[in-house]
Structure formats: structure tokens, C-alpha cells
Enzyme design. Structure first.
Site, PDB file in Angstrom:
ATOM      1  N   ARG A 175      44.974 -67.721 111.373  1.00  0.00           N
ATOM      2  CA  ARG A 175      44.499 -68.194 110.063  1.00  0.00           C
ATOM      3  C   ARG A 175      43.314 -69.153 110.143  1.00  0.00           C
ATOM      4  O   ARG A 175      43.053 -69.900 109.209  1.00  0.00           O
ATOM      5  CB  ARG A 175      45.644 -68.829 109.261  1.00  0.00           C
ATOM      6  CG  ARG A 175      46.767 -67.851 108.933  1.00  0.00           C
ATOM      7  CD  ARG A 175      47.742 -68.438 107.930  1.00  0.00           C
ATOM      8  NE  ARG A 175      48.737 -67.469 107.532  1.00  0.00           N
ATOM      9  CZ  ARG A 175      49.929 -67.332 108.117  1.00  0.00           C
ATOM     10  NH1 ARG A 175      50.253 -68.133 109.122  1.00  0.00           N
ATOM     11  NH2 ARG A 175      50.777 -66.423 107.698  1.00  0.00           N
ATOM     12  N   LYS A 197      28.356 -67.100 107.503  1.00  0.00           N
ATOM     13  CA  LYS A 197      28.658 -65.712 107.141  1.00  0.00           C
ATOM     14  C   LYS A 197      29.109 -64.968 108.392  1.00  0.00           C
ATOM     15  O   LYS A 197      28.387 -64.925 109.385  1.00  0.00           O
ATOM     16  CB  LYS A 197      27.430 -65.016 106.555  1.00  0.00           C
ATOM     17  CG  LYS A 197      27.204 -65.232 105.089  1.00  0.00           C
ATOM     18  CD  LYS A 197      26.083 -64.303 104.635  1.00  0.00           C
ATOM     19  CE  LYS A 197      25.863 -64.359 103.148  1.00  0.00           C
ATOM     20  NZ  LYS A 197      24.794 -63.414 102.732  1.00  0.00           N
ATOM     21  N   GLU A 239      12.923 -62.126 109.691  1.00  0.00           N
ATOM     22  CA  GLU A 239      13.693 -63.126 108.947  1.00  0.00           C
ATOM     23  C   GLU A 239      12.902 -64.422 108.794  1.00  0.00           C
ATOM     24  O   GLU A 239      13.064 -65.143 107.807  1.00  0.00           O
ATOM     25  CB  GLU A 239      15.029 -63.398 109.633  1.00  0.00           C
ATOM     26  CG  GLU A 239      15.993 -62.218 109.651  1.00  0.00           C
ATOM     27  CD  GLU A 239      16.651 -61.946 108.295  1.00  0.00           C
ATOM     28  OE1 GLU A 239      16.367 -62.682 107.324  1.00  0.00           O
ATOM     29  OE2 GLU A 239      17.457 -61.009 108.226  1.00  0.00           O
ATOM     30  N   LYS A 281      17.144 -72.595 105.834  1.00  0.00           N
ATOM     31  CA  LYS A 281      18.485 -72.012 105.722  1.00  0.00           C
ATOM     32  C   LYS A 281      19.512 -73.095 105.401  1.00  0.00           C
ATOM     33  O   LYS A 281      20.380 -72.912 104.538  1.00  0.00           O
ATOM     34  CB  LYS A 281      18.850 -71.302 107.025  1.00  0.00           C
ATOM     35  CG  LYS A 281      20.221 -70.611 107.045  1.00  0.00           C
ATOM     36  CD  LYS A 281      20.254 -69.391 106.167  1.00  0.00           C
ATOM     37  CE  LYS A 281      21.583 -68.649 106.232  1.00  0.00           C
ATOM     38  NZ  LYS A 281      21.717 -67.788 107.428  1.00  0.00           N
ATOM     39  N   GLU A 291      27.414 -68.249  98.408  1.00  0.00           N
ATOM     40  CA  GLU A 291      26.524 -67.240  97.830  1.00  0.00           C
ATOM     41  C   GLU A 291      26.906 -66.885  96.389  1.00  0.00           C
ATOM     42  O   GLU A 291      26.988 -65.721  96.010  1.00  0.00           O
ATOM     43  CB  GLU A 291      26.500 -65.974  98.697  1.00  0.00           C
ATOM     44  CG  GLU A 291      25.285 -65.102  98.462  1.00  0.00           C
ATOM     45  CD  GLU A 291      25.143 -63.979  99.475  1.00  0.00           C
ATOM     46  OE1 GLU A 291      25.380 -62.825  99.105  1.00  0.00           O
ATOM     47  OE2 GLU A 291      24.799 -64.273 100.637  1.00  0.00           O
ATOM     48  N   ARG A 295      21.833 -68.665  97.213  1.00  0.00           N
ATOM     49  CA  ARG A 295      21.887 -68.177  98.590  1.00  0.00           C
ATOM     50  C   ARG A 295      21.620 -66.678  98.674  1.00  0.00           C
ATOM     51  O   ARG A 295      21.156 -66.182  99.709  1.00  0.00           O
ATOM     52  CB  ARG A 295      23.241 -68.516  99.229  1.00  0.00           C
ATOM     53  CG  ARG A 295      23.299 -68.116 100.698  1.00  0.00           C
ATOM     54  CD  ARG A 295      24.514 -68.648 101.422  1.00  0.00           C
ATOM     55  NE  ARG A 295      24.501 -68.213 102.806  1.00  0.00           N
ATOM     56  CZ  ARG A 295      25.389 -68.574 103.732  1.00  0.00           C
ATOM     57  NH1 ARG A 295      26.374 -69.406 103.404  1.00  0.00           N
ATOM     58  NH2 ARG A 295      25.312 -68.127 104.965  1.00  0.00           N
ATOM     59  N   ASN A 299      18.701 -62.750 100.978  1.00  0.00           N
ATOM     60  CA  ASN A 299      18.876 -61.323 101.247  1.00  0.00           C
ATOM     61  C   ASN A 299      17.705 -60.480 100.755  1.00  0.00           C
ATOM     62  O   ASN A 299      17.862 -59.275 100.515  1.00  0.00           O
ATOM     63  CB  ASN A 299      20.175 -60.825 100.597  1.00  0.00           C
ATOM     64  CG  ASN A 299      21.400 -61.418 101.259  1.00  0.00           C
ATOM     65  OD1 ASN A 299      21.661 -61.205 102.430  1.00  0.00           O
ATOM     66  ND2 ASN A 299      22.156 -62.195 100.492  1.00  0.00           N
ATOM     67  N   HIS A 302      17.298 -56.904 101.932  1.00  0.00           N
ATOM     68  CA  HIS A 302      18.518 -56.526 102.643  1.00  0.00           C
ATOM     69  C   HIS A 302      19.275 -55.378 101.969  1.00  0.00           C
ATOM     70  O   HIS A 302      19.951 -54.605 102.652  1.00  0.00           O
ATOM     71  CB  HIS A 302      19.440 -57.733 102.804  1.00  0.00           C
ATOM     72  CG  HIS A 302      18.993 -58.684 103.870  1.00  0.00           C
ATOM     73  ND1 HIS A 302      17.751 -59.276 103.865  1.00  0.00           N
ATOM     74  CD2 HIS A 302      19.619 -59.145 104.986  1.00  0.00           C
ATOM     75  CE1 HIS A 302      17.638 -60.066 104.932  1.00  0.00           C
ATOM     76  NE2 HIS A 302      18.749 -60.005 105.625  1.00  0.00           N
ATOM     77  N   HIS A 306      19.961 -52.644 104.426  1.00  0.00           N
ATOM     78  CA  HIS A 306      21.313 -52.274 104.851  1.00  0.00           C
ATOM     79  C   HIS A 306      21.571 -50.791 104.619  1.00  0.00           C
ATOM     80  O   HIS A 306      22.259 -50.135 105.429  1.00  0.00           O
ATOM     81  CB  HIS A 306      22.350 -53.109 104.101  1.00  0.00           C
ATOM     82  CG  HIS A 306      22.440 -54.523 104.573  1.00  0.00           C
ATOM     83  ND1 HIS A 306      23.199 -55.484 103.920  1.00  0.00           N
ATOM     84  CD2 HIS A 306      21.887 -55.162 105.628  1.00  0.00           C
ATOM     85  CE1 HIS A 306      23.092 -56.635 104.551  1.00  0.00           C
ATOM     86  NE2 HIS A 306      22.308 -56.464 105.598  1.00  0.00           N
ATOM     87  N   HIS A 319      18.334 -54.735 112.990  1.00  0.00           N
ATOM     88  CA  HIS A 319      18.504 -55.279 111.644  1.00  0.00           C
ATOM     89  C   HIS A 319      17.176 -55.718 111.039  1.00  0.00           C
ATOM     90  O   HIS A 319      16.851 -55.381 109.884  1.00  0.00           O
ATOM     91  CB  HIS A 319      19.479 -56.449 111.685  1.00  0.00           C
ATOM     92  CG  HIS A 319      19.649 -57.152 110.374  1.00  0.00           C
ATOM     93  ND1 HIS A 319      20.176 -56.540 109.253  1.00  0.00           N
ATOM     94  CD2 HIS A 319      19.332 -58.416 109.995  1.00  0.00           C
ATOM     95  CE1 HIS A 319      20.189 -57.392 108.245  1.00  0.00           C
ATOM     96  NE2 HIS A 319      19.687 -58.536 108.665  1.00  0.00           N
TER      97      HIS A 319
END
Length: 426
Positions: A175, A197, A239, A281, A291, A295, A299, A302, A306, A319
Site C-alpha cells: 500500500r 506520475k 520535453e 516542472k 493534474e 498541470r 502534456n 502528448h 501517445h 517517447h
């Protein structure tokens, strides 16, 4: 203000526009941090030492953590810094089969200094195609076989794939346990290692299974970039470019002037680019950790990117390469909507090409309009069935996160980019 590489980052960093000074504790030391003002967004904070910089990720409930940025840290100093973030007496270093021969022994030795920490290691296969639940299970298996308890710490040694996967393993093992990021690629240093993330991929979508789980620290030794392949270096620069486009126009202008230095791995230019990216960042993560709003701007490109990664088969594109094409698509769409000037689109294409990044799909790409739309429909930024995109708007450094756009502009943009691809089109 134009930023020039003529000012020295080592041994002293000159910081412009200092707004406030405060202090925080790293290990047994108290460091003084400075918030700087860039593009009307507070960037917090930076700590200056004679040998390395510290950027603090400022979170609530005492969860602040430092990003150490330096080159060729002395072993004793590196060991002291890393061990100050290991809470128990056991840790597990997870890396991949490309990084292990170069750096695993070094970091295992650093963490074993003093004999008070028991170090286990695990080597995973390298590549985006291995960022999966099956490979994640190997991390959990190793932790259980090693009898690691809740005081143990996972250490992610590698690029974005390792960092994302190890962070997610730490989020779900018993956990939630602590983890430390030691990024070895530009992509991981400027983006994926910072902000918490974590995720693995699913066959139907990238990073669809994950959690927000912040590291205890991020330890960046830029000397590891000496062994980074050129293609991965360029991928990470995509990036870096992103920060300039979405919030830091002065940084973008600096990149336009200094891209040759970044590609040649000039130490001063690279360290500055990494530090300023981390400052950007950290400021965004402070404002919107989970997010819920701003935030999402990180992206840019992205959603398209993606889809390209997934639709082309994980591992076909790095990426940052897919994001570069996605950013070109977002810029093209923004101009089609009348939100940015054509001159800015030209500058975006130029800087991507100068960084040796792709801005179009190859002729043999399997991508088509239907594939794009299907994969984008399950993007994490979809809300109540409505696709939302990060698009550029206004002057350089301005963007919006919105679902209120002309769908025809998006369809026309996709059609333009797949027009000459081999993928079947209906």
C-alpha cells in the site's frame, strides 16, 4: 531578458530576479532556497552550492523533496545525499539491462557505504515495450522474495520507463513505500522523474494504469548523459522545448540560440537546460499536483503523441520523438484555429528539426485517422466522454487546456499528417 550561456553555473549560479529567501532541510543540512520569477509564474526554489544545484519540489504536508543536479558527484557526497533519503535499512535498486553494466555497481556501492543499508538489485529488460504489468510483477516478486517491509525503499536507476514503473511498484507495494529517482536520460531528468506520475502501459493505451506517488528525492548526475545515445538525447530535448512553448518564452529563445550546444552535450548548457526545466516542472507540480488543471499543460503534444506510440507499436518511437510529432500536430491545429500566428508554427518546426526530431509521420507509418481517433478517445484527458487537448494560444509561452475547439480543425490536422502514410484509410 535573454539568457546567455556565458554566465557560469559551476561553481556559482547567478540567479536573476530573486523574490524571496527561505530555508529547508536536506539530510542533516539546512539549505537556503530562492524563488525566481519567470514569465509571471513563481518557480520555487533553487539552492546553490559550490558543486551542485538543488531545486525543491514544494508540496503540502511536509512532502517537499529536493532535485539534486550536478556532475561527477564525489562518492562520499553522493552516498551521503542518497542515504539521507533511505528511511529503513533495506533498499532495492531496479534498473535495466542497458544501464546495469554502466552504473549499477556504482550506485550499489554508494548505498552500501557504511554498511548500514542492505541493498538488493533487480535488472529488467530495456524498452518501452516492457513497461507492462507483466514486467512490473517482477519488481513486486523481487521485493517479496527479499522480505522487504514498509520501511524499505525502491531506487529507480534509469530512464523514464524504469522511473515510471518503479514508482508505480512503490505506490502499490504494501500500500505504498518510499522510492528514489536516479534518472540517466534527459527525458527522465527534465520530466518523468519529477512530479510523482507513475504508471505502466496497457495494450489499449499508454500510462493507463498508474498512480500519483512522489519520490523522496531526484538525484541527477549529468555525467551519465555521456553514455546516452544521440537518439535518446534528442528525444529528451523535445520535453525541454515543451517548457518554452507552454510557459517560458525566454527559455525557448535561449534554446533557439543554444541548440547546437545541447546536441554537443556542452556541460554548462545542458546543466542549465535541465535545471530550468526542473524549475518549471516543480512550479507546475506545486500549483496542481494531481493534474486537476494547469498541470495538464505539460502534456502539450502528448495526446497525439501517445496515439502514435501506441498505434505504431510500443518501442517503434521513443517517447520524445512521438511527442515531437504530436507537438507539430498541436501547433498546426492551433494555427488552423487561428489561435497562433504561422510564424510561431514555423519556429516550432525549425527548432524541432534543429534538434534532429521528427515533425511528420514516415511513409510506412501504420497510422490512419481511425487509429488516431480511437486511441485519442481513451486518452486520460478525456472527461465525460469529451476529448480535451493542450493547444497553443496567443504569444509564445501561452497555451490552453480545452475541449472547446472546432472538431473539424482536429480532423483536418490528422488527415494532413496521415495523408501519405501506408495505413489504411476509409
Amino acid at each position: 531578458m535573454r539568457i546567455s550561456t556565458s554566465f557560469q553555473i559551476i561553481p556559482v549560479v547567478l540567479v536573476a530576479l530573486v523574490m524571496e529567501t527561505n530555508a529547508f532541510v536536506v539530510g542533516n543540512r539546512q539549505w537556503h532556497s530562492h524563488a525566481t520569477k519567470l514569465n509571471s509564474a513563481t518557480i520555487e526554489p533553487e539552492v546553490i552550492t559550490n558543486d551542485y544545484d538543488i531545486v525543491k519540489v514544494d508540496l503540502d504536508n511536509g512532502r517537499d523533496y529536493p532535485i539534486y543536479i550536478g556532475a561527477n558527484f564525489p562518492d562520499d557526497e553522493a552516498s551521503k545525499l542518497l542515504k539521507s533519503h533511505i528511511t529503513g535499512n533495506k533498499c532495492l535498486i531496479i534498473t535495466n539491462d542497458r544501464i546495469a553494466p554502466m552504473y549499477l555497481e556504482k550506485y550499489e556501492s554508494l548505498l552500501k557505504q557504511g554498511g548500514d543499508i542492505e541493498v538488493e538489485t533487480l535488472i529488467l529488460p530495456d524498452g518501452e515495450e516492457f513497461k507492462s504489468m507483466d514486467i512490473l510483477t517482477r519488481v513486486l516478486d523481487k521485493a517479496l522474495e527479499s522480505s522487504l517491509d514498509r520501511k524499505a525503499t525502491f531506487v529507480a536507476l534509469g530512464g523514464g520507463v524504469i522511473g515510471d514503473m518503479v514508482g508505480f511498484a512503490a505506490a502499490i507495494y504494501q500500500r505504498g513505500i518510499n522510492f528514489v529517482q536516479i534518472p540517466t536520460t534527459v527525458m527522465a531528468m527534465v520530466d518523468s522523474s519529477v512530479g510523482g506520475k507513475t504508471a505502466v502501459n496497457h495494450p489499449l493505451g499508454k500510462n493507463m494504469i498508474g498512480a500519483f506517488h512522489q519520490p523522496q528525492c531526484v538525484f541527477i548526475d549529468t555525467a551519465s548523459l555521456d553514455t546516452l545515445p544521440d537518439r535518446e538525447l534528442q528525444s529528451g530535448i523535445s520535453e525541454v522545448i515543451k517548457y518554452g512553448l507552454i510557459r517560458d518564452a525566454e527559455f525557448f529563445e535561449w534554446q533557439e540560440e543554444n541548440m547546437p550546444k545541447l546536441l554537443s552535450r556542452d556541460p554548462t548548457a545542458m546543466r542549465y537546460a535541465i535545471k530550468r526545466s526542473c524549475e518549471n516542472k516543480a512550479a507546475v507540480v506545486k500549483a496542481d499536483e494531481k493534474e486537476a488543471g494547469i498541470r495538464a499543460n505539460l502534456n502539450l503534444g502528448h495526446t497525439f503523441g501517445h496515439a502514435i506510440e501506441s498505434g505504431s507499436g510500443y518501442g517503434t518511437w521513443l517517447h520524445g520523438e512521438a511527442v515531437a510529432i504530436g507537438t507539430a500536430m498541436a501547433a498546426t491545429m492551433s494555427a488552423r484555429l487561428g489561435w497562433i500566428e504561422p510564424d510561431l508554427v514555423k519556429r516550432i518546426y525549425t527548432i524541432m528539426e534543429n534538434a534532429n526530431l521528427p515533425v511528420e509521420l514516415p511513409l510506412d507509418s501504420p497510422m490512419n485517422k481511425e487509429t488516431f481517433l480511437k486511441l485519442m478517445s481513451v486518452d486520460k484527458k478525456v472527461a465525460n466522454g469529451k476529448l480535451r487537448l493542450i493547444l497553443l494560444k496567443g504569444e509564445l509561452g501561452g497555451c490552453v487546456f480545452t475541449g472547446d475547439f472546432d472538431q473539424d480543425a482536429m480532423i483536418q490536422t490528422i488527415d494532413d499528417f496521415v495523408a501519405e502514410c501506408d495505413g489504411p484509410r476509409k
